[in-house]
Design an enzyme around this catalytic site. Structure first.
Site, PDB file in Angstrom:
ATOM      1  N   GLN A 117      79.867  31.410  14.787  1.00 51.60           N
ATOM      2  CA  GLN A 117      78.672  32.014  14.203  1.00 51.60           C
ATOM      3  C   GLN A 117      78.974  32.431  12.766  1.00 51.60           C
ATOM      4  O   GLN A 117      79.851  33.266  12.513  1.00 51.60           O
ATOM      5  CB  GLN A 117      78.173  33.213  14.993  1.00 51.60           C
ATOM      6  N   TYR A 131      70.848  40.963   8.807  1.00 57.33           N
ATOM      7  CA  TYR A 131      71.852  40.509   7.839  1.00 57.33           C
ATOM      8  C   TYR A 131      71.186  39.641   6.774  1.00 57.33           C
ATOM      9  O   TYR A 131      69.964  39.537   6.713  1.00 57.33           O
ATOM     10  CB  TYR A 131      72.998  39.827   8.575  1.00 57.33           C
ATOM     11  N   ARG A 143      70.357  31.555  14.851  1.00 53.37           N
ATOM     12  CA  ARG A 143      69.942  32.756  15.574  1.00 53.37           C
ATOM     13  C   ARG A 143      68.952  33.558  14.741  1.00 53.37           C
ATOM     14  O   ARG A 143      69.182  33.799  13.552  1.00 53.37           O
ATOM     15  CB  ARG A 143      71.153  33.621  15.928  1.00 53.37           C
ATOM     16  N   GLY A 198      75.064  38.896  26.412  1.00 52.29           N
ATOM     17  CA  GLY A 198      76.013  39.571  25.551  1.00 52.29           C
ATOM     18  C   GLY A 198      76.788  40.643  26.277  1.00 52.29           C
ATOM     19  O   GLY A 198      77.891  40.417  26.767  1.00 52.29           O
ATOM     20  N   ARG A 199      76.211  41.819  26.399  1.00 52.47           N
ATOM     21  CA  ARG A 199      76.933  42.952  26.983  1.00 52.47           C
ATOM     22  C   ARG A 199      77.480  42.693  28.384  1.00 52.47           C
ATOM     23  O   ARG A 199      78.564  43.175  28.710  1.00 52.47           O
ATOM     24  CB  ARG A 199      76.033  44.192  26.953  1.00 52.47           C
TER      25      ARG A 199
END
Length: 368
Positions: free
Chosen positions: A99, A188, A235, A325-326
């Site tokens: 990524q 970002y 993404r 993810g988590r």
């Protein structure tokens, strides 16, 4: 169990054995030089039975690096470090994308020798972030500081950002990655240009949505010159308002992004659109349908899914795969646990970003 989630799928030019995607998770286990470590290779190899691993966010340029312990991909040492990781993942039978990430306005001056970070407009992010460790640092949580007002980027700054993505994509190939994911989400630099609240420019990179998407288009173009478009993902999080983000029309933004992704024929769009409140809020007006209307490639959905909801979304055509993810933090065997409907272990978030192997590679597989 969950036959749709565990069915094989072709995404771009990559055959995946299942539709469980390991989402990028910044875990801050690189050294102070941002070089990936053997510990990271062990961590990713433990999770290699998913369809695809997307690496943690990886900086494309020192000006975009503002997270202590996060990795980069802009010098030979980083390439060599990542090669150790990708070799371990491949040896375990996995596939892995890098990524590519630039934090833009969310970098503290502390990481830049006191210089201001760069952004599309002179607007600070909301909230605070981790600063580098003080000289007497012995471990544990890092000090927190608020974001600062960035320096508005000129054309030379924009050209440098675009070129850095192209160079990082070339380095990703050298490091043995199977492809790359362009990080256009979570506030970002690409997201900062895309969303109307953070982009107040009056030049060709601001104003109407097609102009705000110009940086994204230029980045995809230089990345596609280094990597087969069938091995490129993107993404996005058009509805997220975290860190001071926001857009006047997220649906139109998603549609524009989809059109650009389709023009280049990239493998997938990775959409963060939570189905329940969690790390991000559930959007009031989801944009998945607008994205599907403009983009015919694969869509990976992300946000508060479990095995059952992921399977249902895939069955309904609302996703081609789902990223987690988590749940991957404490469950290196997440694929097996979800396939067999076994309980998931709970993560200790005291060690999410610190602790070396503790809370990172020491979570056990299910023992019954």
């Amino acid at each position: 169990m969950h036959p749709h989630l565990f069915a094989p799928v072709l995404i771009g030019t990559l055959d995946l054995p299942n539709r469980v995607i390991m989402a990028p998770l910044t875990r801050a286990r690189s050294g102070p030089d941002q070089v990936p470590t053997a510990l990271m290779a062990q961590y990713y190899a433990q999770r290699a039975d998913c369809g695809l691993i997307v690496s943690e966010a990886t900086a494309v340029d020192p000006l975009g690096m503002g997270w202590y312990g996060a990795p980069g991909l802009y010098n030979p040492e980083m390439v060599a470090g990542w090669r150790v990781v990708t070799d371990a993942v491949h040896a375990a039978g996995g596939r892995m994308f890098a990524q590519l990430w630039h934090m833009g306005r969310l970098v503290l001056p502390d990481y830049l020798g006191g210089d201001l970070p760069i952004g599309p407009s002179a607007i600070a992010g909301e909230g605070e972030t981790m600063a580098p460790p003080p000289p007497d640092y012995t471990g544990g949580f890092l000090p927190m500081k608020p974001y600062v007002v960035p320096r508005e980027m000129d054309q030379a700054d924009i050209d440098r950002v675009v070129a850095s993505y192209g160079a990082a994509a070339r380095n990703a190939v050298a490091a043995g990655f199977d492809g790359v994911e362009i990080h256009g989400a979570n506030g970002y630099i690409i997201d900062q240009f895309l969303q109307s609240k953070t982009n107040l420019r009056s030049d060709g990179y601001g104003g109407e949505v097609s102009n705000r998407a110009r940086l994204l288009r230029e980045i995809i173009e230089v990345v596609a010159a280094q990597v087969n478009p069938g091995r490129i993902g993107l993404r996005i999080s058009p509805t997220s308002e975290r860190k001071g983000m926001g857009d006047e029309d997220p649906g139109a933004l998603a549609e524009t992004i989809g059109q650009i992704a389709g023009e280049f024929g990239i493998a997938y769009v990775h959409l963060i659109e939570p189905i329940a409140a969690g790390f991000m809020e559930k959007p009031r007006h989801p944009v998945m349908d607008r994205l599907r209307a403009s983009y015919a490639g694969a869509v990976i959905q992300n946000g508060s899914f479990d095995a059952a909801t992921a399977d249902a979304f895939i069955a309904a055509g609302q996703a081609d795969a789902v990223s987690f993810g988590r749940p991957y933090i404490a469950n290196p065997d997440l694929v097996e646990r979800m396939r067999e409907d076994r309980p998931l272990a709970a993560a200790n978030f005291d060690y999410a970003y610190v602790g070396g192997g503790c809370g990172y590679t020491d979570y056990p597989r299910y023992a019954g």
